[in-house]
Design a protein around this motif. Structure first.
Motif, PDB file in Angstrom:
ATOM      1  N   THR A   1      -7.482  -3.202   1.199  1.00  0.00           N
ATOM      2  CA  THR A   1      -6.555  -2.300   1.887  1.00  0.00           C
ATOM      3  C   THR A   1      -6.206  -1.113   0.991  1.00  0.00           C
ATOM      4  OG1 THR A   1      -5.619  -4.152   3.146  1.00  0.00           O
ATOM      5  CG2 THR A   1      -4.314  -2.155   3.036  1.00  0.00           C
ATOM      6  N   MET A   2      -5.952  -1.388  -0.279  1.00  0.00           N
ATOM      7  CA  MET A   2      -5.645  -0.312  -1.223  1.00  0.00           C
ATOM      8  C   MET A   2      -6.845   0.601  -1.449  1.00  0.00           C
ATOM      9  SD  MET A   2      -3.093  -1.764  -4.157  1.00  0.00           S
ATOM     10  CE  MET A   2      -4.167  -3.067  -4.700  1.00  0.00           C
ATOM     11  N   LEU A   3      -8.034   0.020  -1.490  1.00  0.00           N
ATOM     12  CA  LEU A   3      -9.246   0.825  -1.685  1.00  0.00           C
ATOM     13  C   LEU A   3      -9.450   1.809  -0.536  1.00  0.00           C
ATOM     14  CD1 LEU A   3     -11.711  -1.882  -3.087  1.00  0.00           C
ATOM     15  CD2 LEU A   3     -10.803   0.101  -4.326  1.00  0.00           C
ATOM     16  N   VAL A   4      -9.146   1.369   0.681  1.00  0.00           N
ATOM     17  CA  VAL A   4      -9.278   2.262   1.840  1.00  0.00           C
ATOM     18  C   VAL A   4      -8.275   3.407   1.740  1.00  0.00           C
ATOM     19  CG1 VAL A   4      -8.894   2.422   4.343  1.00  0.00           C
ATOM     20  CG2 VAL A   4     -10.281   0.572   3.407  1.00  0.00           C
ATOM     21  N   ALA A   5      -7.014   3.090   1.417  1.00  0.00           N
ATOM     22  CA  ALA A   5      -6.003   4.144   1.267  1.00  0.00           C
ATOM     23  C   ALA A   5      -6.389   5.097   0.136  1.00  0.00           C
ATOM     24  CB  ALA A   5      -4.636   3.523   0.986  1.00  0.00           C
ATOM     25  N   PHE A   6      -6.896   4.530  -0.952  1.00  0.00           N
ATOM     26  CA  PHE A   6      -7.313   5.333  -2.102  1.00  0.00           C
ATOM     27  C   PHE A   6      -8.436   6.289  -1.705  1.00  0.00           C
ATOM     28  CE2 PHE A   6      -8.704   5.652  -6.656  1.00  0.00           C
ATOM     29  CZ  PHE A   6      -7.469   6.005  -7.169  1.00  0.00           C
ATOM     30  N   ALA A   7      -9.395   5.786  -0.921  1.00  0.00           N
ATOM     31  CA  ALA A   7     -10.511   6.622  -0.455  1.00  0.00           C
ATOM     32  C   ALA A   7      -9.999   7.764   0.414  1.00  0.00           C
ATOM     33  CB  ALA A   7     -11.503   5.766   0.320  1.00  0.00           C
ATOM     34  N   ARG A   8      -9.005   7.477   1.261  1.00  0.00           N
ATOM     35  CA  ARG A   8      -8.454   8.543   2.118  1.00  0.00           C
ATOM     36  C   ARG A   8      -7.713   9.576   1.282  1.00  0.00           C
ATOM     37  NH1 ARG A   8      -7.276  12.394   3.811  1.00  0.00           N
ATOM     38  NH2 ARG A   8      -6.367  13.027   5.815  1.00  0.00           N
ATOM     39  N   TYR A   9      -6.930   9.143   0.310  1.00  0.00           N
ATOM     40  CA  TYR A   9      -6.225  10.095  -0.548  1.00  0.00           C
ATOM     41  C   TYR A   9      -7.200  10.957  -1.353  1.00  0.00           C
ATOM     42  CZ  TYR A   9      -1.567   8.108   0.270  1.00  0.00           C
ATOM     43  OH  TYR A   9      -0.386   7.712   0.838  1.00  0.00           O
ATOM     44  N   SER A  10      -8.355  10.383  -1.705  1.00  0.00           N
ATOM     45  CA  SER A  10      -9.322  11.129  -2.522  1.00  0.00           C
ATOM     46  C   SER A  10      -9.900  12.337  -1.789  1.00  0.00           C
ATOM     47  CB  SER A  10     -10.466  10.193  -2.960  1.00  0.00           C
ATOM     48  OG  SER A  10     -11.284   9.842  -1.862  1.00  0.00           O
ATOM     49  N   ARG A  11      -9.736  12.360  -0.458  1.00  0.00           N
ATOM     50  CA  ARG A  11     -10.250  13.472   0.329  1.00  0.00           C
ATOM     51  C   ARG A  11      -9.264  14.629   0.415  1.00  0.00           C
ATOM     52  NH1 ARG A  11     -12.483  11.085   5.920  1.00  0.00           N
ATOM     53  NH2 ARG A  11     -12.852  13.318   6.158  1.00  0.00           N
ATOM     54  N   ASP A  12      -8.062  14.440  -0.118  1.00  0.00           N
ATOM     55  CA  ASP A  12      -7.029  15.474  -0.058  1.00  0.00           C
ATOM     56  C   ASP A  12      -6.911  16.191  -1.392  1.00  0.00           C
ATOM     57  OD1 ASP A  12      -4.614  16.474   1.628  1.00  0.00           O
ATOM     58  OD2 ASP A  12      -3.755  16.060  -0.348  1.00  0.00           O
ATOM     59  N   GLY A  13      -6.540  17.458  -1.350  1.00  0.00           N
ATOM     60  CA  GLY A  13      -6.406  18.249  -2.581  1.00  0.00           C
ATOM     61  C   GLY A  13      -5.384  17.694  -3.549  1.00  0.00           C
ATOM     62  N   SER A  14      -4.391  16.967  -3.023  1.00  0.00           N
ATOM     63  CA  SER A  14      -3.349  16.402  -3.881  1.00  0.00           C
ATOM     64  C   SER A  14      -3.881  15.327  -4.815  1.00  0.00           C
ATOM     65  CB  SER A  14      -2.228  15.809  -3.017  1.00  0.00           C
ATOM     66  OG  SER A  14      -1.660  16.786  -2.182  1.00  0.00           O
TER      67      SER A  14
END
Length: 256
Positions: free
Chosen positions: A187-200
């Motif tokens: 679950t954390m890996l999926v959230a991490f992957a989504r955050y990695s697509r954002d400039g932040s």
């Protein structure tokens, strides 16, 4: 860097004494003490939570045999069916929120964590004894909600997963703790992957050393906290930690 290690260690001790990673306590420190903006703090907290869970998994599996955990793989799969979608959705919402809104959402979720802490540790969670046809969709819905919360706060979500596993599936709390890690990690890996697509997400690269040092402090503190497990009564410790979360939530709600 000594401050980062010390703060991580203090959080780890608190979490270790109650069997958690302490990410819910780390988040307000990242914002209040170290001055990170809300989304940056969430991303850093998520990275540290991932490291702490990876470190905790072997120790947890040593305490509860792999065969006991794999015997309940359908429970993990049921929750993951919702939590993976929830993690992606939660991270997507977080990156789109205005900072002022995100601070208030984080404050509200910290109140939820305080309540979950009290329920999990100071009460006996029963079992709903639901039929299978109702259990499966409830597990998916619960998993989705937990995935959203975990992604937005940057936490593993064990505080919510453990009582959910006990309540919905009637599994003992010790085994539920190990199952929660198996659900938390992907679950954390999926959230991490989504955050990695954002400039932040660039905040992680810019603060990689800080993140590593604070995560190392959290792991060291968690080990120490485990040794102090019987020093403080949960009747004293849990309400004190819940108050810390509530005070932190008020400060976050007022944060500009």
């Amino acid at each position: 860097m000594p401050l980062a290690f010390g703060a991580g260690a203090a959080i780890g001790v608190l979490g270790g004494m109650i069997g958690l990673g302490g990410a819910e306590f780390r988040l307000p420190l990242l914002i209040g003490l170290f001055g990170f903006a809300a989304l940056s703090a969430v991303i850093l907290n998520k990275a540290m939570s991932l490291v702490v869970v990876l470190a905790a998994l072997p120790a947890r599996l040593a305490a509860v045999s792999a065969s006991e955990v794999t015997a309940h793989w359908t429970v993990a799969a049921n929750l993951l069916a919702g939590s993976l979608l929830g993690a992606w959705a939660g991270a997507s919402w977080a990156v789109r929120m205005r900072s002022s809104t995100l601070y208030k959402v984080l404050a509200a979720l910290m109140v939820l964590m305080a309540a979950a802490l009290m329920v999990t540790h100071l009460t006996t969670v029963g079992t709903l004894a639901m039929p299978l046809w109702a259990q499966i969709p409830c597990g998916v819905v619960a998993g989705f909600g937990i995935g959203v919360v975990a992604a937005i706060m940057g936490v593993a979500g064990g505080e919510l997963l453990i009582p959910t596993i006990v309540l919905l599936f009637g599994i003992d709390i010790k085994t539920a703790g190990s199952l929660s890690l198996l659900v938390s990690l992907p679950t954390m890996l999926v959230a991490f992957a989504r955050y990695s697509r954002d400039g932040s997400f660039a905040v992680l690269g810019a603060n990689l050393r800080f993140t590593a040092v604070m995560a190392a402090g959290s792991i060291a503190g968690a080990l120490l906290g485990g040794l102090l497990l019987d020093v403080f009564s949960e009747l004293v410790l849990i309400p004190a930690l819940a108050v810390i979360l509530l005070v932190s939530s008020v400060k976050l709600a007022r944060h500009n």
